[in-house]
Design a protein around this motif. Structure first.
Motif, mmCIF file in Angstrom:
data_model
loop_
_atom_site.group_PDB
_atom_site.id
_atom_site.type_symbol
_atom_site.label_atom_id
_atom_site.label_comp_id
_atom_site.label_asym_id
_atom_site.label_seq_id
_atom_site.Cartn_x
_atom_site.Cartn_y
_atom_site.Cartn_z
ATOM 1 N N GLY A 98 3.568 -8.709 2.967
ATOM 2 C CA GLY A 98 2.468 -8.997 3.803
ATOM 3 C C GLY A 98 1.962 -10.089 3.762
ATOM 4 N N SER A 99 1.864 -11.030 2.679
ATOM 5 C CA SER A 99 1.251 -12.366 2.971
ATOM 6 C C SER A 99 2.024 -13.287 3.872
ATOM 7 N N ASP A 238 -4.150 -6.897 11.166
ATOM 8 C CA ASP A 238 -3.382 -6.987 9.991
ATOM 9 C C ASP A 238 -3.529 -5.378 9.374
ATOM 10 N N LYS A 267 3.472 -3.024 3.213
ATOM 11 C CA LYS A 267 3.454 -1.944 2.195
ATOM 12 C C LYS A 267 4.290 -0.946 2.744
HETATM 13 C C1 LIG Z 1 -4.641 -6.088 4.276
HETATM 14 C C2 LIG Z 1 -3.613 -6.599 3.530
HETATM 15 N N1 LIG Z 1 -3.006 -7.871 3.770
HETATM 16 C C3 LIG Z 1 -2.270 -8.478 3.304
HETATM 17 C C4 LIG Z 1 -1.725 -8.225 2.039
HETATM 18 C C5 LIG Z 1 -0.640 -8.957 1.325
HETATM 19 O O1 LIG Z 1 0.298 -8.391 1.275
HETATM 20 P P1 LIG Z 1 1.419 -8.557 0.016
HETATM 21 O O2 LIG Z 1 0.711 -8.447 -1.126
HETATM 22 O O3 LIG Z 1 2.548 -7.911 0.545
HETATM 23 O O4 LIG Z 1 1.802 -10.277 0.275
HETATM 24 C C6 LIG Z 1 -2.461 -7.161 1.499
HETATM 25 C C7 LIG Z 1 -1.963 -6.648 0.188
HETATM 26 O O5 LIG Z 1 -2.977 -6.052 -0.710
HETATM 27 C C8 LIG Z 1 -3.226 -6.182 2.057
HETATM 28 O O6 LIG Z 1 -3.700 -5.279 1.564
#
Ligand SMILES: Cc1ncc(COP(=O)(O)O)c(C=O)c1O
Length: 434
Positions: A98-99, A238, A267
């Protein structure tokens, strides 16, 4: 064994050696009901043999292949995504989480504006209760003081609008004009910053764990989209936590009549079987970047063939077993049980959520909504007490917003397990507030 990791839940070094369905099993043999689906990830449940087999096959047959080239599993994932993405979002960029996906989405938005000749559009509007990731740019975009600690000086100062928080709306809890109030907050930030300097707004349609399933008023999103369109500001949604069925719709934004310019997933896309994220953008954005020669650089492990195999299988399972409508229906059941258990509770301000993303918010005083002091560590106490009773819930909040317990089980959960979850949560809250 020495624990060398950074513990997420204080003082608990837990080792899971097996997972099946909605349950995790510790090395000591304890069975834990995974009411958090890991980190609100395990949408199709644990132990799916067909996903493991698809990953095994991809690993054996072609292992690693550079991301821009096709493999059968990359093709399978793209084909599966066809059934999920709105027709407007034709451009797909696959990441390993996600990041990375949010970071790529923000870069795309900035480069797109540049490609249009809008070179002064260098700002991204964010919101004050949010989480978008671990990288410097996504942390900068996150309204999450706890995760920004020690980095404040190096984080780019993105302007932040108020996140809709109907319970704590300054006009009054769940005020009829709350939607207009939060829209006004965004409007005033846009005007203050000068709309011609803004490239995009990044936001979660339903705020995930940072706010604890915050549902905006119904008139909020359509008005936000209109405002963004009026000013040439791209809308990045997001849906790393909410996407792929979690809230009882394919994507949470579909609860309202809006369409993002860029949609971000993670996720649930591979249900926790592999690291996988995705950025889905319009053709207009894709064409502008391409013709302007702006690169969308891949990560070495982006669109990893084995991860794509997992994603394609998980998306098929969600469809074959009709798990999105199950998330909607069982979400309603869960919400009803939570309401029943906590409606009179002196330390629960409200239960809220959509589908199988639900949360409760604890307060010291239900009338004034005064929070417990940070030092009380209420969230950790509830999570710890529930774990001792065999159920894992997900801690929410940002420190400023706190004492949020999130519930995000696999969509295959049944009603008896929902009852067990809620009963344990009730006992854990009572134990923690004592
Ligand atoms: C809404 C949202 N965006 C981004 C992220 C970041 O994703 P990742 O942990 O897979 O890098 C998260 C993780 O909890 C999230 O809940």
């Amino acid at each position: 064994m020495t624990d060398r990791s950074w513990p997420f839940i204080p003082n608990r070094a837990i080792e899971i050696t097996r997972a099946e369905g909605v349950h995790l099993y510790t090395r000591q043999g304890a069975r834990v009901l995974d009411a958090a689906g890991g980190a609100i990830v395990a949408n199709v449940g644990h132990g799916r043999k067909r996903v493991a087999e698809a990953v095994y096959k991809a690993t054996l047959e072609y292992g690693y292949v550079i991301p821009p080239w096709r493999t059968p599993t990359r093709t399978a994932l793209l084909e599966a995504l066809d059934d999920w993405l709105p027709s407007e979002l034709t451009r797909v960029h696959i990441t390993s989480g996600g990041s990375e996906a949010n970071e790529a989405a923000m870069k795309m938005a900035l480069q797109y504006q540049h490609a249009l000749g809008e070179k002064s559009r260098s700002k991204i509007i964010t919101r004050d209760i949010s989480y978008h990731g671990t990288t410097l740019a996504t942390t900068a975009a996150s309204g999450h003081p706890k995760r920004r600690k020690g980095l404040e000086k190096v984080l780019t100062g993105y302007p932040a609008a108020d996140t809709p928080y109907p319970l704590r709306c300054p006009l009054g809890a769940h005020h009829a004009d709350a939607g207009a109030f939060y829209l006004e907050s965004l409007k005033s930030i846009i005007e203050r910053e000068d709309p011609d300097t803004i490239a995009a707004l990044i936001a979660e349609p339903i705020t995930g764990s940072s706010g604890g399933a915050l549902i905006p008023p119904d008139d909020y999103w359509p008005a936000v989209q209109e405002l963004c369109n009026e000013h040439g500001i791209l809308l990045i949604l997001d849906e790393v936590m909410t996407g792929f069925g979690r809230t009882g719709q394919d994507f949470a934004y579909q609860h309202w009549p809006v369409t993002p310019d860029i949609l971000v997933g993670g996720k649930g896309l591979a249900g926790g079987y592999a690291p996988l994220g995705g950025v889905f953008a319009t053709e207009t954005i894709g064409e502008a970047l391409e013709s302007g020669g702006f690169p969308v650089m891949f990560n070495t492990f982006g669109a990893h063939p084995a991860a794509c195999a997992a994603g394609a299988e998980v998306l098929d399972i969600l469809r074959e077993e009709k798990l999105v409508s199950r998330a909607r229906d069982l979400g309603a059941t869960l919400a009803a049980h939570l309401e029943e258990a906590f409606k009179e509770h002196p330390h629960v301000a409200e239960c809220r959520g959509r589908g199988l993303l639900q949360a409760i918010e604890l307060v010291r005083d239900r009338e004034s909504l005064e929070r417990f002091p940070i030092e009380d560590g209420m969230t950790d106490k509830v999570i710890g007490a529930a774990l001792d009773m065999g159920v894992f819930f997900y801690p929410g909040g940002t420190e400023a917003v706190r004492d949020i317990i999130c519930i995000g089980p696999p969509f295959i959960i049944d009603e008896a397990q929902i009852e067990q979850m809620v009963e344990v949560l009730r006992k854990a809250v009572d134990e923690a507030v004592q």
